[in-house]
Design an enzyme around this catalytic site. Structure first.
Site, PDB file in Angstrom:
ATOM      1  N   ARG A  29       0.818  -1.210   0.000  1.00 24.37           N
ATOM      2  CA  ARG A  29       0.000   0.000   0.000  1.00 24.37           C
ATOM      3  C   ARG A  29       0.858   1.268   0.000  1.00 24.37           C
ATOM      4  O   ARG A  29       0.531   2.227  -0.691  1.00 24.37           O
ATOM      5  CB  ARG A  29      -0.940  -0.004   1.207  1.00 24.37           C
ATOM      6  CG  ARG A  29      -1.842   1.224   1.353  1.00 24.37           C
ATOM      7  CD  ARG A  29      -2.495   1.658   0.046  1.00 24.37           C
ATOM      8  NE  ARG A  29      -3.204   0.583  -0.643  1.00 24.37           N
ATOM      9  CZ  ARG A  29      -3.580   0.644  -1.905  1.00 24.37           C
ATOM     10  NH1 ARG A  29      -3.282   1.716  -2.644  1.00 24.37           N
ATOM     11  NH2 ARG A  29      -4.224  -0.358  -2.458  1.00 24.37           N
ATOM     12  N   ASP A  76       2.295  38.981  -7.866  1.00 27.38           N
ATOM     13  CA  ASP A  76       1.179  38.127  -7.463  1.00 27.38           C
ATOM     14  C   ASP A  76      -0.159  38.666  -7.953  1.00 27.38           C
ATOM     15  O   ASP A  76      -0.490  39.838  -7.747  1.00 27.38           O
ATOM     16  CB  ASP A  76       1.163  38.003  -5.935  1.00 27.38           C
ATOM     17  CG  ASP A  76       0.197  36.942  -5.461  1.00 27.38           C
ATOM     18  OD1 ASP A  76       0.229  35.823  -5.997  1.00 27.38           O
ATOM     19  OD2 ASP A  76      -0.597  37.237  -4.546  1.00 27.38           O
ATOM     20  N   LYS A 103       6.232  37.851   1.780  1.00 28.74           N
ATOM     21  CA  LYS A 103       4.928  37.916   1.137  1.00 28.74           C
ATOM     22  C   LYS A 103       4.067  39.000   1.784  1.00 28.74           C
ATOM     23  O   LYS A 103       4.519  39.732   2.667  1.00 28.74           O
ATOM     24  CB  LYS A 103       4.262  36.550   1.182  1.00 28.74           C
ATOM     25  CG  LYS A 103       5.108  35.454   0.512  1.00 28.74           C
ATOM     26  CD  LYS A 103       4.350  34.190   0.283  1.00 28.74           C
ATOM     27  CE  LYS A 103       3.404  34.318  -0.894  1.00 28.74           C
ATOM     28  NZ  LYS A 103       2.745  33.044  -1.240  1.00 28.74           N
TER      29      LYS A 103
END
Length: 277
Positions: free
Chosen positions: A94, A216, A161
């Site tokens: 898995r 941005d 930012k």
């Protein structure tokens, strides 16, 4: 986090105190084999991770790779075969599939995005919009798909930012503090600043001292004007709502880099299975 550390944590999460289904139904000395089958066309990623998982679970497992990372794959292809203790194969199954399916989905999407940039100077970047504790694999997949890894985390770049700017008291204050911080701590890190309008672009050009400007949420037409204004004085990067529908328009503005969180956080896994034969 290293790949080995990730695998150890992932196995601890999945196996706990034992794979009791396999322990109770499969003899400990049973030797079997399995093959990893492709059930959906795409770009392969995660073979290196799969080999590391099998090795961590049981060093005596024999893995034979038939298709390498980065290759195009098609329905029915056999990526690898594994031979050894049946209990070990089942324990690893898995985790191997989870990693390879997710990574191949990212690599497939990334390859398609990169192809849209042909003929432009723009390079495609990933972001930190990744699955917690799975970033190492997701960024590997982006690179396999042909894009470039941006910063891995908060530690390898200063990326100022909008929230940083607001908290620090503006662009000049933030840049000054960042430059002083690097001098004081003796670090050598690139500095990138996010800008949201022409006024901020002009302010950054006046201040200087940074390596890259992150433009941005500019529309392509306005971004083109800002790239022309910057005129190569600072490396440029575009971000904000960029995906396969508008990527080409952004690339044609002349921007140096384009970052897209969609590379990792809006991707469907590729279908694969690990079956005994």
């Amino acid at each position: 986090m290293t790949l080995q550390e990730f695998i150890k944590l992932a196995l601890a999460e999945d196996v706990g105190d034992g794979d009791h289904t396999s322990l109770s139904t499969i003899p400990a000395d049973a030797q079997k084999r399995a093959r990893l089958l492709v059930k959906q066309d795409g770009v392969l990623a995660g073979v290196e991770v799969a080999e590391a998982v099998f090795r961590e679970v049981d060093p005596e497992l024999e893995v034979h790779v038939h298709i390498e990372d980065g290759r195009a794959i098609h329905y029915g292809d056999i990526v690898l075969t594994v031979n050894g203790r049946a209990q070990s194969i089942l324990k690893a199954e898995r985790l191997v599939l989870n990693c390879m399916q997710r990574m191949s989905g990212i690599a497939t999407h990334t390859r398609a995005m990169v192809s849209l940039l042909e003929g432009t100077k723009a390079k495609l970047l990933d972001t930190r919009k990744t699955t917690p504790n799975f970033r190492i694999c997701e960024k590997m997949a982006v690179k396999i798909g042909g894009a470039i890894n941006h910063r891995f985390g908060l530690f390898d770049m200063i990326l100022i930012k909008d929230n940083h700017l607001d908290y620090a008291g503006g662009i000049e204050a933030a840049v000054t503090k960042a430059v002083d911080y690097l001098k004081t701590t003796g670090r050598s890190l690139p500095i990138e600043v996010e800008v949201r309008n022409r006024k901020e672009v002009e302010e950054v050009l006046r201040i200087g001292q940074i390596n890259r400007m992150l433009l941005d949420n500019f529309e392509p037409a306005e971004l083109k004007k800002m790239v022309e204004l910057i005129d190569g004085r600072i490396v440029t990067e575009a971000s904000g709502g960029i995906n396969e529908t508008n990527l080409r328009a952004y690339a044609e503005t002349g921007v140096d880099y384009i970052s897209s969180g969609a590379l990792t956080h809006q991707v469907k896994s590729l279908d694969m299975s690990l079956k005994a034969y």
